[in-house]
Design a protein around this motif. Structure first.
Motif, mmCIF file in Angstrom:
data_model
loop_
_atom_site.group_PDB
_atom_site.id
_atom_site.type_symbol
_atom_site.label_atom_id
_atom_site.label_comp_id
_atom_site.label_asym_id
_atom_site.label_seq_id
_atom_site.Cartn_x
_atom_site.Cartn_y
_atom_site.Cartn_z
ATOM 1 N N LEU A 47 -1.154 4.799 -1.246
ATOM 2 C CA LEU A 47 -0.799 3.577 -1.983
ATOM 3 C C LEU A 47 -0.108 3.917 -3.301
ATOM 4 O O LEU A 47 -0.647 3.719 -4.389
ATOM 5 N N THR A 48 1.109 4.440 -3.172
ATOM 6 C CA THR A 48 1.896 4.741 -4.364
ATOM 7 C C THR A 48 3.167 3.900 -4.300
ATOM 8 O O THR A 48 3.524 3.399 -3.233
ATOM 9 N N GLY A 49 3.855 3.769 -5.439
ATOM 10 C CA GLY A 49 5.093 2.983 -5.466
ATOM 11 C C GLY A 49 4.818 1.553 -5.025
ATOM 12 O O GLY A 49 3.897 0.908 -5.520
ATOM 13 N N ASP A 50 5.610 1.085 -4.066
ATOM 14 C CA ASP A 50 5.491 -0.305 -3.607
ATOM 15 C C ASP A 50 4.479 -0.473 -2.483
ATOM 16 O O ASP A 50 4.250 -1.598 -2.025
ATOM 17 N N ASN A 51 3.930 0.624 -1.992
ATOM 18 C CA ASN A 51 3.054 0.507 -0.818
ATOM 19 C C ASN A 51 1.732 -0.159 -1.194
ATOM 20 O O ASN A 51 1.008 0.321 -2.061
ATOM 21 N N ARG A 52 1.435 -1.281 -0.501
ATOM 22 C CA ARG A 52 0.232 -2.068 -0.798
ATOM 23 C C ARG A 52 -0.656 -2.177 0.434
ATOM 24 O O ARG A 52 -0.162 -2.136 1.559
ATOM 25 N N PHE A 53 -1.934 -2.405 0.208
ATOM 26 C CA PHE A 53 -2.894 -2.663 1.285
ATOM 27 C C PHE A 53 -2.713 -4.121 1.718
ATOM 28 O O PHE A 53 -2.887 -5.030 0.907
ATOM 29 N N ILE A 54 -2.315 -4.353 2.992
ATOM 30 C CA ILE A 54 -2.005 -5.735 3.418
ATOM 31 C C ILE A 54 -2.946 -6.277 4.483
ATOM 32 O O ILE A 54 -2.824 -7.443 4.870
ATOM 33 N N GLY A 55 -3.870 -5.450 4.977
ATOM 34 C CA GLY A 55 -4.796 -6.001 5.956
ATOM 35 C C GLY A 55 -5.438 -4.948 6.830
ATOM 36 O O GLY A 55 -5.494 -3.767 6.473
ATOM 37 N N TRP A 56 -5.884 -5.409 7.991
ATOM 38 C CA TRP A 56 -6.700 -4.582 8.880
ATOM 39 C C TRP A 56 -6.154 -4.627 10.300
ATOM 40 O O TRP A 56 -5.453 -5.554 10.670
ATOM 41 N N LYS A 57 -6.519 -3.637 11.086
ATOM 42 C CA LYS A 57 -6.251 -3.695 12.525
ATOM 43 C C LYS A 57 -7.513 -3.327 13.272
ATOM 44 O O LYS A 57 -8.312 -2.508 12.800
#
Ligand code: OOG
Ligand code: MG
Length: 257
Positions: A47-57
């Protein structure tokens, strides 16, 4: 070896698309709970830069999927924004031995948590449903792993493609919705939503129960993939993949080098 060192190794392999030995080869004592810790640490690492946690699978929620990889238990993984394809084009050069599988994805407008929730609690929290293709890519050699290994490797998550059209959760019976997967015009797989724990909604219930044990929840705005409806198909550059969901529409994925 410490969990954070193992997590670094997994994160590195995921980032560079380089295959690795199963963690359990050198660490046979690793538990599934420790594997979830490695998953959390390695995804946090990404989770660096623009990478965000958006959910689950959810993974391994259908018999077809369980039999394909020889692991007979549902698992969960974490989705980040880098995984979402913004165009229906997959660059296969960045991946090791990718496979694709048809799914449904649920987007949530309210938080869902607690060990005792049932389907009746889930429906009112759903904003909409998408058709989805998931590209999985185990970081382990020969796509071969134990339950512990695949959990540590974030349930083989690689990329996701969502339909442009979003559906009301009440638009259709998601258990009866049928999908046929074509590869270069050739029919490869067919299945119905009921392949996923009898109804995809049960996958959400299971997820909430599993993450509740860690004090986690589905947060408002998050997306959840419910698990492959059919087993997965190996893909390579120049493939054209079509998932045909009948009256719900189609998803097309172009695979390039
Ligand atoms: C594990 C991931 C499973 C699903 O939908 O069942 C999964 C694997 O098959 O490598 O994403
Ligand atoms: Mg999947």
């Amino acid at each position: 070896m410490k969990l954070d060192q193992l997590a670094k190794r997994v994160a590195e392999s995921q980032k560079n698309g380089r295959e690795m030995d199963k963690l359990t080869l050198s660490n046979p004592e690793l538990t599934v709970n420790q594997a979830y810790e490695i998953q959390k640490l390695s995804i946090n690492e990404s989770l660096t830069g623009d990478n965000r946690f958006i959910g689950w699978k959810m993974g391994l929620t259908s018999k077809a999927k369980q039999q394909q990889v020889g692991v007979e238990e549902a698992i969960y993984g974490r989705l980040t924004s880098d995984m979402e394809l913004t165009k229906p084009v997959l660059k296969v050069g960045e991946l090791i031995h990718p496979r694709v599988e048809p799914e449904f994805a649920f987007l949530f407008k309210d938080e869902l948590k607690g060990a005792n929730i049932t389907a009746k609690d889930v429906w009112p929290a759903v904003e909409c449903v998408f058709l989805a293709l998931e590209v999985i890519d185990s970081r382990y050699k020969n796509f071969s792993f134990t339950l512990t290994d695949v959990v540590a490797d974030n349930a083989s998550s690689a990329k996701i493609l969502l339909s442009n059209q979003a559906y009301s959760p009440y638009h259709t019976d998601w258990a009866q919705a049928e999908v046929t997967l074509y590869q270069n015009g050739e029919m490869q797989k067919r299945g119905r939503g009921e392949a996923v724990l009898d109804h995809p909604i049960h996958s959400i219930v299971e997820l909430v129960k599993m993450i509740s044990r860690e004090g986690l929840s589905i947060q408002a705005g998050m997306i959840v993939l419910v698990g492959g409806i059919t087993d997965a198909v190996s893909i390579q550059a120049s493939d054209e993949i079509i998932a045909d969901y009948g009256e719900l529409g189609q998803l097309t994925l172009h695979v390039i080098a």
